[in-house]
Design an enzyme around this catalytic site. Sequence first.
Site, PDB file in Angstrom:
ATOM      1  N   ASP A  70      37.042  60.291  39.208  1.00  0.00           N
ATOM      2  CA  ASP A  70      36.540  60.045  40.560  1.00  0.00           C
ATOM      3  C   ASP A  70      37.617  60.104  41.624  1.00  0.00           C
ATOM      4  O   ASP A  70      37.347  60.498  42.758  1.00  0.00           O
ATOM      5  CB  ASP A  70      35.747  58.730  40.640  1.00  0.00           C
ATOM      6  CG  ASP A  70      36.478  57.537  40.053  1.00  0.00           C
ATOM      7  OD1 ASP A  70      37.666  57.661  39.698  1.00  0.00           O
ATOM      8  OD2 ASP A  70      35.856  56.466  39.947  1.00  0.00           O
ATOM      9  N   ASP A 481      41.561  47.497  39.118  1.00  0.00           N
ATOM     10  CA  ASP A 481      40.527  47.493  38.078  1.00  0.00           C
ATOM     11  C   ASP A 481      40.948  46.928  36.728  1.00  0.00           C
ATOM     12  O   ASP A 481      40.151  46.268  36.076  1.00  0.00           O
ATOM     13  CB  ASP A 481      39.951  48.898  37.856  1.00  0.00           C
ATOM     14  CG  ASP A 481      39.219  49.420  39.070  1.00  0.00           C
ATOM     15  OD1 ASP A 481      38.761  48.604  39.885  1.00  0.00           O
ATOM     16  OD2 ASP A 481      39.126  50.639  39.219  1.00  0.00           O
TER      17      ASP A 481
END
Length: 885
Positions: A70, A481
């Site tokens: 992404d 993350d």
Amino acid sequence: MRRTRILTAVLALAAGLLVGSPSALAADPPQVALAADTYTWKNARIDGGGFAPGIVFNRSEKNLAYARTDIGGAYRWQESSKSWTPLLDSVGWDRWGHTGVVSLASDAVAPSKVYAAVGTYTNSWDPGNGAVLRSSDRGATWQKADLPFKLGGNMPGRGMGERLAVDPHKNSVLYLGAPSGKGLWRSTDSGASWSQVTNFPNVGNYVQDPTDTSGYASDNQGIAWVTFDESTGTGTNATGTIYVGVADKDNAVYRSTDAGATWSRLAGQPTGYLAHKGVLDAANGYLYLAYSDKGGPYDGGKGQLWRYATATGAWTNISPVAEADAYYGFSGLTVDRQKPGTVMATAYSSWWPDTQIFRSTDSGGTWTKAWDYTSYPNRSNRYTMDVSSSPWLSWGANPSPPEQAPKLGWMTEALEIDPFNSARMMYGTGATVYGTENLGQWDSGGQFTIKPMVQGLEETAVNDLAAPPSGGAQLLSALGDIGGFRHTDLTKVPSMMFTSPNFTTTTSLDFAESNPGTVVRAGNLDSGPHVAFSTDNGANWFAGTDPSGVSGGGTVAAASDGSRFVWSPEGADVHYATGFGTSWSASTGIPAGAIVESDRVDPKTFYGFKSGKFYVSSDGGVSFAASSATGLPSGDSVRFKALPGTKGDVWLAGGASDGAYGLWHSTDGGATFTKLSGVEQADTIGFGKAAAGASYQTLYTSAKIGGVRGIFRSTDKGTAWTRVNDDAHQWGWTGAAITGDPRVYGRVYVSTNGRGVIYGDSSDAGGGGGGGGTDPTPTGACAVTYKITNQWSGGFQADVQLNNTGSSPWNGWVLGWSFPNGQTVAQAWNTEHTQSGAAVTVKNLGWNANVAAGSSVSFGFTGSWSGTNGKPTAFKLGEQSCTVT
């Protein structure tokens, strides 16, 4: 795990990191020398760490596969090493959005061709439009076709697809599904130019959240996928039947039966859901569709699987569970090209207790599951998990059944069976790429083994880096993350991320300069503390306590001796603590949200910066006072550090193109700053081991110097700068953090926003030096290593390393060889080349002319071959024969 991806950094980019006029320069400008050292670049291995929304196998060549991420670019599979090779490291600072890949397409007619649709955000966070990149050498080099709209590699719905497709017969024809109401686009010249298919009837209408004023969740997700029915074309004639998926719950699937001349809504289709994927089994004449009530990749509470018979138009609901029992949507979808009738799908949004994978061998008539309950909460798995190559994938968790650690996955929108090998399957998750090579055990009643298939694919977003001067840790990283890692060996995957607590994102970390065993980190956590401490160099951690109101990590600093800490968390004022953060007190004289750092010598001195003002504390963070320094950047896109070993020596980088922007230096503890005139823009600053004979530590920065954006090094306190990266190694945005290694001269650690932690090692082991001319040609001893790194039908890629094995440095070099089998060089990098018949001559560029004794220079090229691709057996440096290794 939600991949929020450092949106503050993205907003800063959108606000002012485009090229602009430099700020006013200081008097007596320092010399700026632009020359590139020869650096070797690698990743500090983490393996994965981010969302892989797409995996694409070529349909005509074995072992040719690609993965898209992404925000971290695209990768090509290397079968020989079972690893991935990054393909978009050449994306530079000014087009950083092109590291987000919304779709990939591999050409079945000409397998050397590959296409990537790139662009990260469709809203204002990404200031640039999208593009379609095209390559005829499997992604080694690219050409670009700019689009008149944005693409969203990191937008909602990015797991749907593939949006980009090549006609399997007439491969000059490609289609691209666009977001934001831009419709369907077509190229008829192999991706060189694009035009809208104006008669396509539906641009989509689904948005995740119409109330989102940022434009992120309120964008129309548009055209989701394009699928050709290869059975409706012959030879090089355009394929007749094309299916297109649209983000519209009532009108999700359209078809053309005349090669795209006209389009119509597919009759009888189900409604109320979005079709994430449309995969065709041409052998049996079935179009399979995976539906969800949401666009993903995080959301989705209901879903269905459907089968469409292309010959009769009959629709069949083949959902493996009743709609009433589904609490997830379907997305990952694949068919076995070797065994028509075998189809698999994922419950991509089944976050708890785990994702689910379904398999049918009778075209969806009946299904089996990757796992099922025996007696709740106990599970029976058809698979075993082996994460020994990436042990951190267990998150150090010990969950209660029915959860397991490691999980089978989440956000599983990419699922592919190798079209040439029914035993191999790969699928993407929010943290890695998993796969198996004994999938046949599923049907035979045995257990198949799932392992990470992710080596080489590095997709972490980096917030902060620290390289302690001693202790077992070579590098400490603060990551989005997955928290961060302690690397004791850069070539090996650490066993676990930081735990106790596990921050979802670590925003800042620091160690005590004179006591590097003491380390502090701050980060984000949905429920729990936002600061943690270590007394053993980051190996083990314990949580601190939060002052009232803390909502996020912010920045944190450790006193030089580890006796106290200053913390500027999100949601609260700046605070200080003696000891390990069991009790915090508010600092005075400094605004909330300030960036904080410590002096690296005086344990009572701390620094802060906020909105153009520099702040200093001399009482351990109890109180701060604003410095009288002026001319600093007015915004908060600033990073600064104090130099180890010298009290009050501070370097500050940052700014924006519409104001002050550059690099500043203070030698009086921030009372005054001098702007370095030769540095037009700078965004990071870091220090490393001094060069041989130098009295000052080496400086590193991600900056624009002499009109060139790059990673720069100075061994003389900023008087002269050397660019140490090249155009093939840019990694998009590198503005979050940088540090040299205090123990290894020339080593630099570079943060990226999606390509992990990059580190570079210099061939200049002693230090210093810049480029010169090209005379005289060296005649000393030399050695050459020639390596074919990739080969395909009619083409290949080679890397060459030229070593100076003599006792004198080279100031320019010219190397020659002859190909044994008529090969030709197509395109070279890091060198100039000429070829006459079989004879090839390459020579240095301006920046890599100097090669010290005992050092080397590397270059590479792509070329063509036929019949045999033998390696050259003799190389000459001028008139001197080189040893071939």
